[in-house]
Structures are given as C-alpha cells and as structure tokens.
Design an enzyme around this catalytic site. Structure first.
Site, PDB file in Angstrom:
ATOM      1  N   TYR A  30       0.825  -1.200   0.000  1.00  0.00           N
ATOM      2  CA  TYR A  30       0.000   0.000   0.000  1.00  0.00           C
ATOM      3  C   TYR A  30       0.859   1.249   0.000  1.00  0.00           C
ATOM      4  CZ  TYR A  30       0.829   0.776   5.034  1.00  0.00           C
ATOM      5  OH  TYR A  30       1.412   1.019   6.242  1.00  0.00           O
ATOM      6  N   LYS A 144       6.347  -1.799   2.035  1.00  0.00           N
ATOM      7  CA  LYS A 144       5.149  -1.225   2.662  1.00  0.00           C
ATOM      8  C   LYS A 144       4.001  -2.226   2.485  1.00  0.00           C
ATOM      9  CE  LYS A 144       3.010   3.331   3.275  1.00  0.00           C
ATOM     10  NZ  LYS A 144       3.156   3.452   4.722  1.00  0.00           N
ATOM     11  N   GLU A 176      12.503   2.708  14.167  1.00  0.00           N
ATOM     12  CA  GLU A 176      11.535   3.708  13.702  1.00  0.00           C
ATOM     13  C   GLU A 176      10.319   3.649  14.610  1.00  0.00           C
ATOM     14  OE1 GLU A 176       9.975   2.818   9.797  1.00  0.00           O
ATOM     15  OE2 GLU A 176       9.905   0.677  10.197  1.00  0.00           O
ATOM     16  N   LEU A 200      11.005   1.470   7.197  1.00  0.00           N
ATOM     17  CA  LEU A 200      10.383   1.911   5.945  1.00  0.00           C
ATOM     18  C   LEU A 200      11.044   3.235   5.577  1.00  0.00           C
ATOM     19  CD1 LEU A 200       8.031   1.409   3.875  1.00  0.00           C
ATOM     20  CD2 LEU A 200       6.850   3.194   5.135  1.00  0.00           C
TER      21      LEU A 200
END
Ligand code: PLP
Length: 277
Positions: A30, A144, A176, A200
C-alpha cells in the site's frame, strides 16, 4: 467515492471476494499519499516506493505512472475537501483456493480518500509523548506491506497508554516508530536510522533531511540507542499524515526540559514551505 478495480463507486457498494489474497493472507502492499490544496504531494516518490514494494513481493504493477496519476486525480475530483490522505492498496488478487504459494493473478486495486487533519499549532508547541517497545517485526520493513499485525498491536498499545506513538528498538537500537520514522538531535547534529531492511524509507523522512539541509543542520544517518534517544536534545517523528512532530516525553521521561526545540521549528517551517511547491 472510492476506486475499485477500474470503477469509481460509493464506498458502501465496494466489495471484494473472500478469496482475495489480501483478505486471506495480507498479501499486498500500500501507499499513503497526502494531498494539499487538492494536489498530490510528492507523487513520484510515492509511486517509486510503490514499485519497489510490488517488485519485492512479485506483484506486477497494474498501471503506468501516468495511469496512476490520472486515476488518483480523477478520484480527488469527486471530493470537495482540500487536504486529504489518499490510501492506495494493491493485493495479489483473487485465487481459486486458499494456498500460500501463488499463480499469476489479476491484482486487486483499491483507493480511498480520508480527511488529512494535521495537529494544531497549540498541540505542536506542547510536543507529544511516546513510549518505547521492542521491535518484533520481520526484517523486510522496507516493504510497505498490508500485513501489519505487529504495527496494529503497537498502535493499540499507544492508544491504551494515551501516547502519540510507539518508538521501536531492535537490541536496544532505535529503528523507527510503529507508523513513522524517528529522528534525534544531539550536539547540533540530526541522527536517524539508515534506510535498509529495518525501517520503511519514509517519503517524509527524505523531506525532513532535505529541510535539515536548508536549516544548515548536519545529518548523520547512523543508528542510535534507546539511551541516546532518552538523552537527546530534541526528538521528532515523521510521516505523511503526521508531518514532523516534536516529542517532549519518552517513557514518562521529559526531553529537552519539555520544550519543543529550535531545530524542529526550522525544519517544520521549511517542510510547510515545500507543501506549497
Ligand atoms: N515507518 C513506518 C513503519 C510507517 O508505517 C510509516 C508511514 O506510515 C513511515 C515510517 C513514514 O513513511 P512516510 O513518511 O512515507 O509516510
């Protein structure tokens, strides 16, 4: 109005097969793309990352970049709101039986729009609280992927603890956030985890780095420990829907005497200007 497999339809009329591999396995990828004043922000960077995610899991890209642009703008045309967050999902498609391995299928494409509500000036000036947690995700976090079970549990934990975000660490090294990238300032340098399989590669992360250069802030893309984070001069998180948020409390410990830092103010200001490009 949403987009599903070539059609613009009302959300209540949108449905997919129970045999869709997105439903059965979370077998899809996505993107989330912000729009400001009706314009897609950094579309080409998002489409590039989408291509990387698709390549990584061997789903053919159903559209060219110009076809994507046309579809996304057409969907935006159905909406009156100015600032929105566009959610775009591609799954591997609909199989005939539930089996883990796959044949070549026609990908399912779904796109929807949601209001993009940025934080108020008052909230930004106060800063946000986060908590840390061990990063239990797999080691292909650069994809993702729609299979987000760990991130779902983290975000629920953030909600239960009434904090903005969960900051993740692998063996004590900060990676993250559950849905964001993490930055810290120490002695006048901006640190953030390098890109690679443990994070990411955020589109906003790139814009933070671009803005840091404009603020003459030296950048060091090196990983740092939780302890370093707790002793940082400033901590920020970034994402397409959050933009750049200053963090003033981590695990109930106050950062920078609870003040939002001056480097954040410069980088945030520059980022707001990029939105008008
Ligand atoms: N890291 C994770 C795990 C995310 O889910 C997100 C965004 O949702 C980000 C980083 C930030 O990426 P971007 O700036 O492209 O929104």
């Amino acid at each position: 109005m949403v987009y599903l497999n070539g059609n613009f339809i009302a959300k209540k009329n949108a449905s997919i097969s129970v045999m869709d591999r997105g439903f059965l396995f979370g077998d899809g990828v996505y993107e989330v793309i912000p729009t400001y004043q009706g314009k897609l922000f950094r579309l080409s960077a998002h489409l590039k990352r989408l291509q990387n995610s698709l390549d990584a899991i061997k789903i053919p890209n159903p559209y060219t970049n110009s076809e994507w642009q046309k579809i996304l703008n057409q969907l935006l045309g159905y909406s009156q709101s100015e600032n929105q967050s566009l959610y775009l999902q591609i799954t591997r498609g609909v199989g005939t039986q539930r089996k883990h391995s796959f044949d070549t299928l026609t990908p399912t494409v779904y796109i929807e729009l949601n209001p993009l509500v940025t934080k108020t000036k008052h909230a930004l000036e106060k800063g946000f609280s986060v908590i840390t947690q061990a990063d239990i995700r797999w080691s292909q976090c650069d994809i993702k992927a729609t299979s987000l079970l760990a991130n779902v549990l983290y975000s629920q934990n953030a909600k239960d603890n009434q904090v903005e975000e969960i900051i993740l660490h692998r063996n004590n090294v900060v990676t993250e956030g559950a849905t964001s990238n993490v930055f810290m300032i120490k002695a006048g340098t901006l640190f953030t985890h390098p890109t690679g399989k443990y994070i990411l590669s955020g589109i906003t992360r790139d814009l933070v780095l671009e803005s840091a250069l404009a603020c003459k802030l030296p950048i060091d893309e090196s990983a740092f420990t939780v302890d370093a984070l707790l002793n940082a001069d400033e901590v920020w998180i970034s994402s397409s829907t959050r933009e750049i948020m200053p963090i003033t409390q981590i695990d109930k410990q106050v950062i920078n005497q609870g003040e939002v830092g001056r480097y954040w103010a410069c980088v945030y200001h520059h980022y707001q200007q990029l939105k008008n490009d």
